[in-house]
Design a protein around this motif. Sequence first.
Motif, PDB file in Angstrom:
ATOM      1  N   GLY A  19       2.824  -7.953 -11.506  1.00  0.00           N
ATOM      2  CA  GLY A  19       4.195  -7.587 -11.841  1.00  0.00           C
ATOM      3  C   GLY A  19       4.255  -6.299 -12.643  1.00  0.00           C
ATOM      4  O   GLY A  19       5.090  -5.423 -12.376  1.00  0.00           O
ATOM      5  N   ALA A  20       3.366  -6.165 -13.623  1.00  0.00           N
ATOM      6  CA  ALA A  20       3.328  -4.942 -14.434  1.00  0.00           C
ATOM      7  C   ALA A  20       2.924  -3.739 -13.596  1.00  0.00           C
ATOM      8  O   ALA A  20       3.426  -2.625 -13.803  1.00  0.00           O
ATOM      9  N   THR A  21       2.032  -3.939 -12.650  1.00  0.00           N
ATOM     10  CA  THR A  21       1.579  -2.845 -11.794  1.00  0.00           C
ATOM     11  C   THR A  21       2.737  -2.255 -11.001  1.00  0.00           C
ATOM     12  O   THR A  21       2.841  -1.037 -10.863  1.00  0.00           O
ATOM     13  N   LEU A  22       3.603  -3.099 -10.490  1.00  0.00           N
ATOM     14  CA  LEU A  22       4.706  -2.633  -9.656  1.00  0.00           C
ATOM     15  C   LEU A  22       6.002  -2.374 -10.437  1.00  0.00           C
ATOM     16  O   LEU A  22       6.981  -1.907  -9.857  1.00  0.00           O
ATOM     17  N   SER A  23       5.985  -2.648 -11.715  1.00  0.00           N
ATOM     18  CA  SER A  23       7.194  -2.511 -12.518  1.00  0.00           C
ATOM     19  C   SER A  23       7.429  -1.057 -12.948  1.00  0.00           C
ATOM     20  O   SER A  23       6.487  -0.325 -13.262  1.00  0.00           O
ATOM     21  N   ALA A  24       8.696  -0.696 -13.005  1.00  0.00           N
ATOM     22  CA  ALA A  24       9.060   0.617 -13.547  1.00  0.00           C
ATOM     23  C   ALA A  24       8.905   0.620 -15.065  1.00  0.00           C
ATOM     24  O   ALA A  24       8.775   1.684 -15.674  1.00  0.00           O
ATOM     25  N   GLN A  25       8.907  -0.557 -15.683  1.00  0.00           N
ATOM     26  CA  GLN A  25       8.723  -0.696 -17.123  1.00  0.00           C
ATOM     27  C   GLN A  25       7.638  -1.738 -17.411  1.00  0.00           C
ATOM     28  O   GLN A  25       7.938  -2.869 -17.812  1.00  0.00           O
ATOM     29  N   PRO A  26       6.378  -1.381 -17.234  1.00  0.00           N
ATOM     30  CA  PRO A  26       5.305  -2.367 -17.406  1.00  0.00           C
ATOM     31  C   PRO A  26       5.165  -2.886 -18.832  1.00  0.00           C
ATOM     32  O   PRO A  26       4.594  -3.955 -19.034  1.00  0.00           O
ATOM     33  N   THR A  27       5.720  -2.165 -19.812  1.00  0.00           N
ATOM     34  CA  THR A  27       5.604  -2.657 -21.190  1.00  0.00           C
ATOM     35  C   THR A  27       6.337  -3.977 -21.385  1.00  0.00           C
ATOM     36  O   THR A  27       6.020  -4.717 -22.309  1.00  0.00           O
ATOM     37  N   ARG A  28       7.281  -4.308 -20.519  1.00  0.00           N
ATOM     38  CA  ARG A  28       7.954  -5.610 -20.595  1.00  0.00           C
ATOM     39  C   ARG A  28       6.981  -6.758 -20.348  1.00  0.00           C
ATOM     40  O   ARG A  28       7.236  -7.888 -20.749  1.00  0.00           O
ATOM     41  N   TYR A  29       5.902  -6.476 -19.681  1.00  0.00           N
ATOM     42  CA  TYR A  29       4.897  -7.496 -19.369  1.00  0.00           C
ATOM     43  C   TYR A  29       3.799  -7.576 -20.425  1.00  0.00           C
ATOM     44  O   TYR A  29       2.974  -8.483 -20.381  1.00  0.00           O
ATOM     45  N   LEU A  30       3.779  -6.627 -21.347  1.00  0.00           N
ATOM     46  CA  LEU A  30       2.650  -6.519 -22.269  1.00  0.00           C
ATOM     47  C   LEU A  30       2.473  -7.756 -23.149  1.00  0.00           C
ATOM     48  O   LEU A  30       1.362  -8.292 -23.248  1.00  0.00           O
ATOM     49  N   LEU A  31       3.525  -8.241 -23.784  1.00  0.00           N
ATOM     50  CA  LEU A  31       3.394  -9.407 -24.657  1.00  0.00           C
ATOM     51  C   LEU A  31       2.966 -10.657 -23.875  1.00  0.00           C
ATOM     52  O   LEU A  31       2.009 -11.336 -24.308  1.00  0.00           O
ATOM     53  N   PRO A  32       3.599 -10.976 -22.742  1.00  0.00           N
ATOM     54  CA  PRO A  32       3.094 -12.142 -21.981  1.00  0.00           C
ATOM     55  C   PRO A  32       1.637 -11.976 -21.531  1.00  0.00           C
ATOM     56  O   PRO A  32       0.874 -12.947 -21.528  1.00  0.00           O
ATOM     57  N   ARG A  76       0.806  -1.223   0.000  1.00  0.00           N
ATOM     58  CA  ARG A  76       0.000   0.000   0.000  1.00  0.00           C
ATOM     59  C   ARG A  76       0.841   1.277   0.000  1.00  0.00           C
ATOM     60  O   ARG A  76       0.383   2.315  -0.436  1.00  0.00           O
ATOM     61  N   HIS A  77       2.075   1.206   0.464  1.00  0.00           N
ATOM     62  CA  HIS A  77       2.918   2.399   0.504  1.00  0.00           C
ATOM     63  C   HIS A  77       3.709   2.598  -0.785  1.00  0.00           C
ATOM     64  O   HIS A  77       4.374   3.620  -0.927  1.00  0.00           O
ATOM     65  N   ASP A  78       3.635   1.641  -1.696  1.00  0.00           N
ATOM     66  CA  ASP A  78       4.339   1.782  -2.973  1.00  0.00           C
ATOM     67  C   ASP A  78       3.621   2.860  -3.791  1.00  0.00           C
ATOM     68  O   ASP A  78       2.421   2.753  -4.053  1.00  0.00           O
ATOM     69  N   PRO A  79       4.326   3.898  -4.221  1.00  0.00           N
ATOM     70  CA  PRO A  79       3.670   5.000  -4.940  1.00  0.00           C
ATOM     71  C   PRO A  79       3.052   4.581  -6.275  1.00  0.00           C
ATOM     72  O   PRO A  79       2.123   5.243  -6.752  1.00  0.00           O
ATOM     73  N   ARG A  80       3.497   3.484  -6.864  1.00  0.00           N
ATOM     74  CA  ARG A  80       2.922   3.030  -8.140  1.00  0.00           C
ATOM     75  C   ARG A  80       1.489   2.552  -7.996  1.00  0.00           C
ATOM     76  O   ARG A  80       0.765   2.462  -8.979  1.00  0.00           O
ATOM     77  N   LEU A  81       1.058   2.232  -6.778  1.00  0.00           N
ATOM     78  CA  LEU A  81      -0.314   1.767  -6.566  1.00  0.00           C
ATOM     79  C   LEU A  81      -1.304   2.902  -6.398  1.00  0.00           C
ATOM     80  O   LEU A  81      -2.503   2.710  -6.551  1.00  0.00           O
TER      81      LEU A  81
END
Length: 170
Positions: free
Chosen positions: A104-117, A32-37
């Motif tokens: 994983g994409a939610t918390l990733s600095a580069q969520p596009t790496r998760y896009l194809l999978p 909950r403290h992760d700013p990406r959320l």
Amino acid sequence: MLLTRAPLREYLSLVLLFLPAGLFAVLLATFRHDPRLGVSAAFPYLPGQFVLLALAGTVATAGGVLDWRYHRNPLNMKIPKKEREAEAAALGLGGLPMFGLMWGATLSAQPTRYLLPIIVVLIYTVAAICYDEFVFHRKRCGALENTYHRMLVFGNGIAWGSWFHYIYCS
């Protein structure tokens, strides 16, 4: 409503149905403290996409539970083993990996790496759901059971789309 005693393996789809919601809540509380959320200490506490995800996910889960209970009534048709396996494959081999990839994409600095999978697992999941619907449900289901299926499928679809929007459009 009379319910029959189901063997343990018949509860697998029910467990898999609740797993993503429970995991999402646990992970959201843990990170909950992760700013990406975007979790806030003040109202509104969650981003709008997470609120929509929760509402649509609740509808989907309710539809899944109602359908599961419907088939435990001895007056209604029992689910054949192949259908149970198809539903478990859609939930377990599609839904759970999708959840992991989306988190994983939610918390990733580069969520596009998760896009194809994510897209590959999405295609598998949609194909598994279509297989279940067209092979097992197309002609035999009545209006009530079809309503449960629509709640499950469209609720999950809206929840997924909302989460995807949060990751890639926010």
